[in-house]
Design an enzyme around this catalytic site. Sequence first.
Site, PDB file in Angstrom:
ATOM      1  N   HIS A 194      36.307  44.575  35.850  1.00 29.25           N
ATOM      2  CA  HIS A 194      36.969  43.541  35.054  1.00 29.25           C
ATOM      3  C   HIS A 194      38.466  43.801  35.070  1.00 29.25           C
ATOM      4  O   HIS A 194      38.905  44.925  34.825  1.00 29.25           O
ATOM      5  CB  HIS A 194      36.452  43.578  33.609  1.00 29.25           C
ATOM      6  CG  HIS A 194      37.247  42.713  32.672  1.00 29.25           C
ATOM      7  ND1 HIS A 194      37.954  43.219  31.602  1.00 29.25           N
ATOM      8  CD2 HIS A 194      37.461  41.371  32.662  1.00 29.25           C
ATOM      9  CE1 HIS A 194      38.572  42.223  30.984  1.00 29.25           C
ATOM     10  NE2 HIS A 194      38.271  41.100  31.596  1.00 29.25           N
ATOM     11  N   SER A 195      39.257  42.753  35.380  1.00 27.02           N
ATOM     12  CA  SER A 195      40.711  42.817  35.270  1.00 27.02           C
ATOM     13  C   SER A 195      41.257  44.001  36.075  1.00 27.02           C
ATOM     14  O   SER A 195      41.020  44.100  37.276  1.00 27.02           O
ATOM     15  CB  SER A 195      41.070  42.880  33.781  1.00 27.02           C
ATOM     16  OG  SER A 195      42.399  42.536  33.563  1.00 27.02           O
ATOM     17  N   PHE A 196      41.953  44.944  35.422  1.00 24.40           N
ATOM     18  CA  PHE A 196      42.499  46.114  36.128  1.00 24.40           C
ATOM     19  C   PHE A 196      41.410  46.873  36.892  1.00 24.40           C
ATOM     20  O   PHE A 196      41.631  47.346  38.011  1.00 24.40           O
ATOM     21  CB  PHE A 196      43.174  47.046  35.110  1.00 24.40           C
ATOM     22  CG  PHE A 196      43.652  48.350  35.682  1.00 24.40           C
ATOM     23  CD1 PHE A 196      44.764  48.398  36.499  1.00 24.40           C
ATOM     24  CD2 PHE A 196      42.983  49.537  35.409  1.00 24.40           C
ATOM     25  CE1 PHE A 196      45.218  49.598  37.041  1.00 24.40           C
ATOM     26  CE2 PHE A 196      43.417  50.742  35.944  1.00 24.40           C
ATOM     27  CZ  PHE A 196      44.538  50.771  36.765  1.00 24.40           C
ATOM     28  N   GLY A 233      38.932  45.654  38.366  1.00 25.30           N
ATOM     29  CA  GLY A 233      38.674  44.924  39.612  1.00 25.30           C
ATOM     30  C   GLY A 233      39.684  45.256  40.704  1.00 25.30           C
ATOM     31  O   GLY A 233      39.323  45.360  41.877  1.00 25.30           O
ATOM     32  N   SER A 283      39.553  38.884  37.908  1.00 28.79           N
ATOM     33  CA  SER A 283      40.317  39.917  38.584  1.00 28.79           C
ATOM     34  C   SER A 283      40.579  39.505  40.022  1.00 28.79           C
ATOM     35  O   SER A 283      40.146  38.446  40.469  1.00 28.79           O
ATOM     36  CB  SER A 283      39.517  41.223  38.551  1.00 28.79           C
ATOM     37  OG  SER A 283      40.277  42.272  39.084  1.00 28.79           O
TER      38      SER A 283
END
Length: 315
Positions: free
Chosen positions: A107-109, A111, A133
């Site tokens: 998720h997000s960072f 990813g 992401s």
Amino acid sequence: NEQLTLSGLLSELKLAVPWGHIAAKAWGSLQGSPVLCLHGWLDNANSFNRLIPLLPQDFHYVAIDFGGHGLSSHYGPGFPYYHQNFVSEVRRVAAAMRWSRFSLMGHSFGGTVAGTFSCIFPEMVDKLILLESSPFAVDCNEMENLLTYKRKAIEHVLQMEASQKPPSVVSPEEMLQGFLKNNSHVSEECGALLLQRGTTKVATGLVLNRDRRIAWPEHCFDFISRELYIHSIKKLQAPVLLIKATQGFYDVRRENDANKEPLLFMIDMLKSVLKKRFQYVEVPGNHYVHMNEPHCVASIISSFLQSKHQAPAHL
């Protein structure tokens, strides 16, 4: 205790690393194909508490706390938290778990760490799932900023070391309200879940567990050029699923969020390079849709994990 009521929760893990340990939690079947789950910036492994019980339980899911986050050890004094270090943590976890091949969900960072790892160690990754992401952070038009970020990152760590302020102790209510104010996309219930693993009780209240040297995403994201991005994704062997929330973020730094161009460029390139191995799905929700409304993404992820299409076995 919520730990015990989560369906399929196997155990809490502590994996030894030279600076201490990486903490993790495992769900599903020990015999199943492994899926390593990587949380977002300043979050922790509880980011996946609500999603993983909805996924097929014949996989072996391991969600880690990155170094300096959650229940994992902080890096030693003087050592910065660079993007490459987090990518290296994934390799260390794979070695500790004795995995030669596994899938990654970030998720997000998390990813961008998962994406970078998948390009550097393509033969180790079966499938790559990116939640809100992208596999890298591409900087299209701000080359000038890149040196500034590097400079600020170094100066920030020195300032933190010089100040030596003790961590703030605040009441649980104040901690939650402060957290929600800084994370407008997180529901109150999910904020409490992240703080459950992200704080420690002391006599007069709560302190945050995370290392205060981790302050701005710009310091830990590696921004790369379009040219390096295209070169890197050509190395990918894994099929990729990218889930984008309609009310989610487009830009890492948030303030340029109206500029969708870098993300759209990355998605177009994944389509043209990976062709049928790339699946792009938009879902209603915001940046934390995998926590706030996990049912919105669970069936998409389940189908992707169970599909036969996978990276060619390394010869």
